[in-house]
Design a protein around this motif. Sequence first.
Motif, PDB file in Angstrom:
ATOM      1  N   GLU A  15       0.682  -0.939   0.440  1.00 30.10           N
ATOM      2  CA  GLU A  15      -0.118   0.331   0.280  1.00 30.10           C
ATOM      3  C   GLU A  15       0.704   0.993  -0.059  1.00 30.10           C
ATOM      4  O   GLU A  15       0.679   2.417  -0.623  1.00 30.10           O
ATOM      5  CB  GLU A  15      -0.882   0.099   1.336  1.00 30.10           C
ATOM      6  CG  GLU A  15      -1.597   0.930   1.141  1.00 30.10           C
ATOM      7  CD  GLU A  15      -2.901   1.509   2.594  1.00 30.10           C
ATOM      8  OE1 GLU A  15      -3.166   0.272   3.331  1.00 30.10           O
ATOM      9  OE2 GLU A  15      -2.899   2.661   2.761  1.00 30.10           O
ATOM     10  N   ILE A  19       0.754   3.996  -3.402  1.00 28.37           N
ATOM     11  CA  ILE A  19       0.875   5.953  -3.292  1.00 28.37           C
ATOM     12  C   ILE A  19       2.079   6.152  -2.926  1.00 28.37           C
ATOM     13  O   ILE A  19       1.658   7.418  -3.728  1.00 28.37           O
ATOM     14  CB  ILE A  19       0.080   5.792  -1.543  1.00 28.37           C
ATOM     15  CG1 ILE A  19      -0.770   5.655  -0.592  1.00 28.37           C
ATOM     16  CG2 ILE A  19       0.523   7.320  -0.976  1.00 28.37           C
ATOM     17  CD1 ILE A  19      -1.325   5.086   0.545  1.00 28.37           C
ATOM     18  N   SER A  99      -9.654   9.178  -4.126  1.00 19.64           N
ATOM     19  CA  SER A  99      -9.492   7.885  -3.641  1.00 19.64           C
ATOM     20  C   SER A  99      -9.766   6.606  -3.924  1.00 19.64           C
ATOM     21  O   SER A  99     -10.781   6.455  -4.828  1.00 19.64           O
ATOM     22  CB  SER A  99     -10.407   7.471  -1.994  1.00 19.64           C
ATOM     23  OG  SER A  99      -9.929   9.098  -1.267  1.00 19.64           O
ATOM     24  N   VAL A 111      -4.158   1.286 -12.894  1.00 21.20           N
ATOM     25  CA  VAL A 111      -3.767   2.582 -11.898  1.00 21.20           C
ATOM     26  C   VAL A 111      -2.894   3.998 -11.932  1.00 21.20           C
ATOM     27  O   VAL A 111      -3.724   4.728 -12.088  1.00 21.20           O
ATOM     28  CB  VAL A 111      -2.768   1.957 -10.005  1.00 21.20           C
ATOM     29  CG1 VAL A 111      -3.729   3.144  -9.055  1.00 21.20           C
ATOM     30  CG2 VAL A 111      -3.842   0.731 -10.524  1.00 21.20           C
ATOM     31  N   TYR A 115      -4.478   7.586 -12.629  1.00 19.21           N
ATOM     32  CA  TYR A 115      -3.909   8.601 -12.211  1.00 19.21           C
ATOM     33  C   TYR A 115      -3.048   9.808 -13.322  1.00 19.21           C
ATOM     34  O   TYR A 115      -3.495  10.873 -13.326  1.00 19.21           O
ATOM     35  CB  TYR A 115      -2.699   8.751 -11.174  1.00 19.21           C
ATOM     36  CG  TYR A 115      -3.176   8.393  -9.797  1.00 19.21           C
ATOM     37  CD1 TYR A 115      -4.231   7.247  -9.029  1.00 19.21           C
ATOM     38  CD2 TYR A 115      -3.255   9.467  -8.909  1.00 19.21           C
ATOM     39  CE1 TYR A 115      -4.570   6.887  -8.092  1.00 19.21           C
ATOM     40  CE2 TYR A 115      -3.321   9.164  -7.085  1.00 19.21           C
ATOM     41  CZ  TYR A 115      -4.431   8.247  -6.942  1.00 19.21           C
ATOM     42  OH  TYR A 115      -4.666   8.247  -6.067  1.00 19.21           O
ATOM     43  N   THR A 134      -6.260   4.391  -0.510  1.00 19.77           N
ATOM     44  CA  THR A 134      -6.461   3.415  -1.074  1.00 19.77           C
ATOM     45  C   THR A 134      -6.189   1.871  -0.552  1.00 19.77           C
ATOM     46  O   THR A 134      -6.463   1.614   0.395  1.00 19.77           O
ATOM     47  CB  THR A 134      -4.771   3.533  -1.510  1.00 19.77           C
ATOM     48  OG1 THR A 134      -4.689   4.444  -2.075  1.00 19.77           O
ATOM     49  CG2 THR A 134      -4.268   2.441  -2.671  1.00 19.77           C
TER      50      THR A 134
END
Length: 346
Positions: A15, A19, A99, A111, A115, A134
Motif C-alpha cells: 500500500e 501511494i 481515493s 492505476v 492517475y 487506497t
Amino acid sequence: MFDNKDKTEINELGEFGLIEYLTKAVELTQSTTLKGIGDDAAVLDFSNKKTLISTDLLLEGIHFDLRYVPLKHLGYKAVQVNLSDIYAMNGKASQITFSIGLSSKFPLEAVEEIYEGALIACKKYEVDLIGGDTSASAQGLVISVTSIGYGEADAIAYRSGAKEGDLLCVSGDLGGAYVGLQLLEREKQIFLENPQIQPDLEGKDYIVERQLKPEARKDLIQLFETYGIQPHAMIDVSDGLASEILHICKASQVGCKLYEDKIPIDPMTYDTAREFGLDPTVCALNGGEDYELLFTVPQDAYDKVKNQLDITIIGYITEEAAGCEMISKSGNVHPITAQGWNAFKK
Ligand code: ADP
Ligand code: MG
C-alpha cells in the motif's frame, strides 16, 4: 480490457509503495494549500473566504463501463465531474482528494493510467491533489473524489436563489454526452457480438468526447467575474436539463417557462439522436452528464449575457403557482417532469 501479461501486480509494491509511486508526480501550486500528501491530514488556509466541499463516488458497472472507457479518461472525468460541483456554486476549485479501491484484476499500470488522467485534469484546472485513500476492493474499481474550493460569501450561488422575473440561462450545448453514450453502447454491443469489428466512431469526435472527456466550466466562472455577472441561482447539468430546472425551482420556490426552441443542441448531437430514433430535445432534457451550468440572472443582466456566445437564454422564472412549463416548438405548453417527458408524443 487490458492484457495483464508483463504487468506489475500491485501487491509487489504494498500500500505505501503504491501511494508513493502514484503520487510522486504531484506538485502543489495553490497558495491555499499549506500541507498536501504525507501527513494524517492536509492543511488548507482560505483566510476570510467561505469553504466549498463536494464529494462523488464512482463505481464500476454503475457509473462507468471499462469496456469502452479508457482508464486515463476515467481519471480525468472523475476529477472534472467533481470540480463541476464547485463551479456550480460560483466558487473557485483549489484542491481535490482522490481515493481508490482496486480489485486484483488491476495491475499497477492500470492505476497509473487513472492517475495520469486525474493529474492532467488537476494541472489544467489548477487544483492541488492533497490526499486520498487506497484500498483493495473485493470486486471492481471504486473511485471517490472530493473537491474543495472557496468563494466570497456574497458570490456563492445556491440553488435556492432564483427570483421571479430572472432569466434562465445555460452554458454550452446539451444532450451530447447522452447521445455519445448511445453511440459507445452500440459499438460495444457490435464488438461483443463480433470482436473482429472495430468501433466505428468516425466523424463523431465531439459527442464521444462529451461523454468520455467532459470539461467543467471553470471558464464560465471567470467570465462571470470579468463581466460582473452574479448568478442568483446555479446548478451543474449532471442529470439532464429538466431535472436541474426542477431542482432550482423547488429550492427557490418559483416556477419557470422554458422554450424548447431555445435549448442549445449541437448539430452532431441533433443528427445522431435522429439516427438513433431519439428526440434531440428529450436527450437534452433527460440525458445528463453534460456538465454545463444552468443559472438564473436578474433581468438587468440581460445586456451582459445576451452577447456571450457560450450562454443561451432559454426561458425565465415565474411565480411558484405558475408551475414549471415548457413551451414546445409548436407552441403547446407541457409541464416539465424530471423523466417521463419521454413518453409525451408531440
Ligand atoms: P492513513 O493511514 O492515515 O489513512 P494513508 O497511509 O492511507 O494514511 O495515507 C498516507 C498519505 O497518502 C496521506 O496523506 C493520504 O492522504 C495520502 N494518500 C493515500 N492514498 C492516496 C491516493 N489514492 N491518492 C492520493 N493520496 C493518497
Ligand atoms: Mg488511508
